[in-house]
Design an enzyme around this catalytic site. Structure first.
Site, PDB file in Angstrom:
ATOM      1  N   CYS A  22       0.136  -1.087   0.488  1.00 20.99           N
ATOM      2  CA  CYS A  22      -0.344  -0.392  -0.171  1.00 20.99           C
ATOM      3  C   CYS A  22       0.912   1.217  -0.003  1.00 20.99           C
ATOM      4  CB  CYS A  22      -0.975  -0.049   1.025  1.00 20.99           C
ATOM      5  SG  CYS A  22      -1.944   1.167   1.063  1.00 20.99           S
ATOM      6  N   HIS A  78      -8.982  -3.180  -2.296  1.00 24.03           N
ATOM      7  CA  HIS A  78      -8.553  -2.821  -1.266  1.00 24.03           C
ATOM      8  C   HIS A  78      -8.367  -0.789  -1.713  1.00 24.03           C
ATOM      9  CE1 HIS A  78      -3.941  -2.067   0.155  1.00 24.03           C
ATOM     10  NE2 HIS A  78      -4.464  -0.476  -0.984  1.00 24.03           N
ATOM     11  N   HIS A 108     -10.005   1.900   1.024  1.00 27.53           N
ATOM     12  CA  HIS A 108      -9.996   2.968   1.777  1.00 27.53           C
ATOM     13  C   HIS A 108     -11.029   4.096   1.986  1.00 27.53           C
ATOM     14  CE1 HIS A 108      -5.181   3.237   1.868  1.00 27.53           C
ATOM     15  NE2 HIS A 108      -5.181   1.974   0.396  1.00 27.53           N
TER      16      HIS A 108
END
Length: 170
Positions: A92, A134, A138
């Site tokens: 990330c 993913h 966020h």
């Protein structure tokens, strides 16, 4: 285009839940272009607006080999199509230097809007599926480290806090 600052874990702004995008204008297009440029410079494959301290439901992705297939997803959501899990060593841009195995559904149906506000749906599998999940995490204030054991998460947090402290005093 501008290179934007990427927030790093454990910055509390990464936990803020993003608001829906309601205005589709030139400012949004510039933001998308800046996010893509930032993602490419940082050598990432995805970037959510939350990571650059813009709390709007917007993410950009490019999982192509040649980095020539950018995609923007505005107000994205997904539904699981395949219960089979795919394990992937995730990294990330907000947790630099760390990669850990995370299991996510292998196939999802994504519904989103494009930069003109037009709705679209696509079926994503493999790395695209992982990346979309993913980045949507966020937007919901969640990081990939939240899938790890508390011990691993704390170790990563401590190392990054030390790096941030060292940079600040340098």
């Amino acid at each position: 285009m501008s290179i934007l600052q990427i927030l790093e874990f454990p910055d509390p702004r990464l936990r803020k839940i993003a608001e829906p995008v309601s205005v589709f204008d030139a400012t949004l297009e510039v933001l998308i272009e800046d996010m893509l440029e930032t993602m490419y410079v940082a050598e990432g494959i995805g970037l959510a607006a939350t990571q650059i301290n813009v709390h709007k439901r917007l993410l950009v992705i490019d999982v192509s080999e040649n980095k020539d297939s950018p995609q923007a997803f505005i107000n994205p959501s997904f539904e699981i199509i395949e219960d089979e899990l795919l394990e992937y060593d995730e990294g990330c841009l907000s947790v630099p230097g760390f990669y850990e195995t995370v299991s996510r559904p292998s196939v999802v149906r994504v519904t989103a809007q494009d930069k003109a506000g037009e709705n679209f749906t696509l079926c994503a599998e493999g790395i695209l599926s992982t990346c979309i999940q993913h980045e949507i995490d966020h937007l919901n204030g969640k990081l990939f480290v939240d899938y790890l054991s508390p011990l691993k998460r704390q170790r990563i947090r401590s190392k990054l806090e030390k790096e941030h402290k060292d940079k600040a005093s340098a």
